[in-house]
Scaffold this motif. Structure first.
Motif, PDB file in Angstrom:
ATOM      1  N   GLY A   1      30.527  22.354  15.497  1.00  0.00           N
ATOM      2  CA  GLY A   1      31.560  21.980  14.532  1.00  0.00           C
ATOM      3  C   GLY A   1      32.680  23.007  14.433  1.00  0.00           C
ATOM      4  N   GLU A   2      32.724  23.932  15.390  1.00  0.00           N
ATOM      5  CA  GLU A   2      33.809  24.940  15.364  1.00  0.00           C
ATOM      6  C   GLU A   2      35.126  24.341  15.845  1.00  0.00           C
ATOM      7  N   ILE A   3      35.011  23.295  16.682  1.00  0.00           N
ATOM      8  CA  ILE A   3      36.219  22.560  17.085  1.00  0.00           C
ATOM      9  C   ILE A   3      36.125  21.216  16.391  1.00  0.00           C
ATOM     10  N   VAL A   4      37.027  20.983  15.476  1.00  0.00           N
ATOM     11  CA  VAL A   4      36.985  19.708  14.757  1.00  0.00           C
ATOM     12  C   VAL A   4      38.001  18.786  15.399  1.00  0.00           C
ATOM     13  N   PHE A   5      37.509  17.768  16.065  1.00  0.00           N
ATOM     14  CA  PHE A   5      38.325  16.789  16.774  1.00  0.00           C
ATOM     15  C   PHE A   5      39.288  17.459  17.726  1.00  0.00           C
TER      16      PHE A   5
ATOM     17  N   GLY B   1      33.960  14.350  22.727  1.00  0.00           N
ATOM     18  CA  GLY B   1      35.054  15.276  23.026  1.00  0.00           C
ATOM     19  C   GLY B   1      36.087  15.250  21.935  1.00  0.00           C
ATOM     20  N   PRO B   2      36.920  16.294  21.870  1.00  0.00           N
ATOM     21  CA  PRO B   2      37.942  16.324  20.822  1.00  0.00           C
ATOM     22  C   PRO B   2      39.052  15.309  21.077  1.00  0.00           C
ATOM     23  N   ASN B   3      39.927  15.125  20.111  1.00  0.00           N
ATOM     24  CA  ASN B   3      41.073  14.224  20.288  1.00  0.00           C
ATOM     25  C   ASN B   3      41.903  14.670  21.481  1.00  0.00           C
ATOM     26  N   GLY B   4      42.392  13.694  22.245  1.00  0.00           N
ATOM     27  CA  GLY B   4      43.239  14.018  23.390  1.00  0.00           C
ATOM     28  C   GLY B   4      42.439  14.455  24.606  1.00  0.00           C
ATOM     29  N   ALA B   5      41.114  14.323  24.553  1.00  0.00           N
ATOM     30  CA  ALA B   5      40.289  14.744  25.693  1.00  0.00           C
ATOM     31  C   ALA B   5      40.312  13.710  26.820  1.00  0.00           C
TER      32      ALA B   5
END
Lengths: 239, 244
Positions: free
Chosen positions: B240-244, B37-41
């Protein structure tokens, strides 16, 4: 300049000659300050750790009071002990005024907030990872707290050396409750005051040199207990 | 097989912000699981709650077959069946030996057994040559290997890995991946890892949980999820469309 050179020369001669009176004064200085430091450490290190790690009502107030008392003027510490131990005071019955015990008590009052406050700062400076690592490896709360103290030991050693520096050089409190009685409560700092008042500046300076040497030797002992010397101390490399 | 972890209605807030809100999550045992998951998930918060380092605000959590009451003795008993390696791989002041032996010492392991276990763990990770070195003088990759050896020394049933290769060079990272697979396959240790490295997640994990804004929005077999993710946020992250 002559006084300074004379003082340095006299200092060396005093150290070499091992004058019995100076030896007695030096030993009493060490006894008073080291005893006070030990008592301050026995109380201050655990309490500082609790203040840093335990959440309870009034914790911040207690910390602020501790920090304030780190700057307690020695004369005020002496006065407080005087009021308690003088014949009309609540502990006057024990007749402790003008004894080394009274001097130690006054110095504990000065050393305890320093050891406690700086221990708390050293423990609070540790990252959360210290507890997390210990806990995930199976440590109980007590074991994890112990490892936090262990990780803080450089800071705690700094607290002890700072407190010792203050105690060994302190004159106001020991003068007030000790009285500078020859052979009984005279220590190096009160001797310096006495010699200066009598106009023996070079003698005062010579005793000051002895005091510095003693302080250095005790600091070295504390640091070697930690198996660290000034040489091994971790330093930031600035290139 | 019974689930190693069961979480029901778990939530966690930091101030006004809700960082975790999980209705129902079950994690079985014996496999390599990955939380993506991205950062802050909320990955780290979930990790900390499962490893009993952070208290949940609401809900129930079952760890290794027991409902967690957060009673002191229970927490220590359960923690002793798990171990964690963090991305910074914090080392205690002292030698590599001291660090690896720490978990055994808090369990009052006899000295001979302690020495034997420390040697075995360091040998497995190829770190025997460093045994007497100060742990804080090691490089990032070496530290990470020592942290894994330290975790293995206590023979955990579950091993948590938080970004185990994020701060190290590719060669060491591949080494560590091999050890992770060995620990899982040969020692039967359940591995739960958080990683930002999609390639690593695909290479290592058998089951994936994908997190978004504190919730698990998708879970499934690793290959299936990488090939046929249902949720468009998961697909975007994998592409890879959402990076972190």
């Amino acid at each position: 300049m002559d006084v300074i050179w004379q003082g340095i020369k006299e200092g060396f001669l005093l150290i070499i000659a091992m004058d019995p009176e100076l030896v007695q004064i030096t030993l009493l200085s060490i006894q008073v300050s080291v005893s006070a430091l030990l008592l301050a450490a026995i109380m201050g290190i655990p309490l500082g750790t609790v203040l840093a790690l335990k959440e309870f009502p009034g914790r911040k107030t207690l910390l602020n009071i501790t920090y304030t008392f780190m700057g307690l003027p020695p004369v005020l510490a002496g006065l407080l002990v005087f009021l308690f131990l003088s014949t009309s005071g609540p502990l006057g019955y024990f007749q402790l005024m003008f004894t080394p015990t009274a001097m130690i008590t006054a110095q504990v009052l000065l050393g305890f907030p320093i050891v406690c406050g700086l221990t708390a700062r050293a423990v609070m400076a540790q990252p959360q990872e210290v507890f997390d690592t210990a806990a995930t490896l199976g440590a109980t709360r007590r074991q994890a707290s112990w490892v936090i103290i262990r990780e803080s030991r450089m800071g705690i050693i700094a607290a002890l050396t700072t407190a010792l520096g203050r105690l060994i050089a302190e004159v106001g409190a020991v003068m007030m409750v000790g009285g500078n009685i020859k052979g009984e409560t005279r220590v190096l700092t009160t001797s310096i005051v006495l010699e200066t008042r009598m106009g023996n500046d070079s003698s005062a300076l010579a005793i000051g040199m002895v005091l510095l040497l003693i302080a250095f030797l005790i600091m070295l002992l504390i640091l070697s207990l930690e198996k660290r010397t000034f040489k091994d101390e971790r330093r930031i490399q600035i290139v | 097989m019974n689930a190693e972890f069961k979480l029901f209605n778990i939530s966690k807030r930091y101030g006004q912000r809700e960082v975790l809100n999980i209705d129902n999550l079950e994690i079985g045992g014996g496999r390599i699981y990955c939380i993506l998951g991205p950062n802050g998930a909320g990955k780290t918060t979930l990790f900390r709650i499962m490893s009993l380092l952070t208290l949940n605000d609401t809900g129930k959590i079952h760890v290794l077959g027991e409902e967690v009451t957060w009673q002191k003795n229970q927490v220590v008993r359960l923690r002793r069946k798990m171990a964690m390696v963090t991305q910074t791989s914090f080392m205690f002041e002292g030698s590599v030996y001291y660090n690896v032996a720490y978990g055994l010492r808090v369990r009052n392991t006899p000295a001979a057994e302690e020495r034997k276990t420390v040697n075995e763990s360091l040998e497995l990770l190829g770190m025997m040559d460093f045994i007497n070195q100060p742990a804080r003088n090691l490089s990032g990759g070496e530290r990470q290997k020592v942290a894994i050896a330290r975790a293995l020394a206590v023979k955990p049933r579950v091993l948590f890995l938080d970004e185990p290769t994020s701060n190290i060079d590719p060669a060491s990272a591949l080494d560590i991946e091999r050890y992770i697979q060995y620990i899982n396959k040969e020692m039967g240790t359940t591995i739960i890892m958080v990683t930002h490295n999609l390639f690593q997640a695909r290479r290592l994990s058998e089951e994936i949980f994908f997190m978004w804004e504190g919730k698990i929005i998708e879970k499934g077999e690793s290959e299936e999820l990488f090939e046929h993710a249902q949720d468009k946020r998961t697909r975007s992250f994998i592409k890879g469309e959402i990076v972190f």
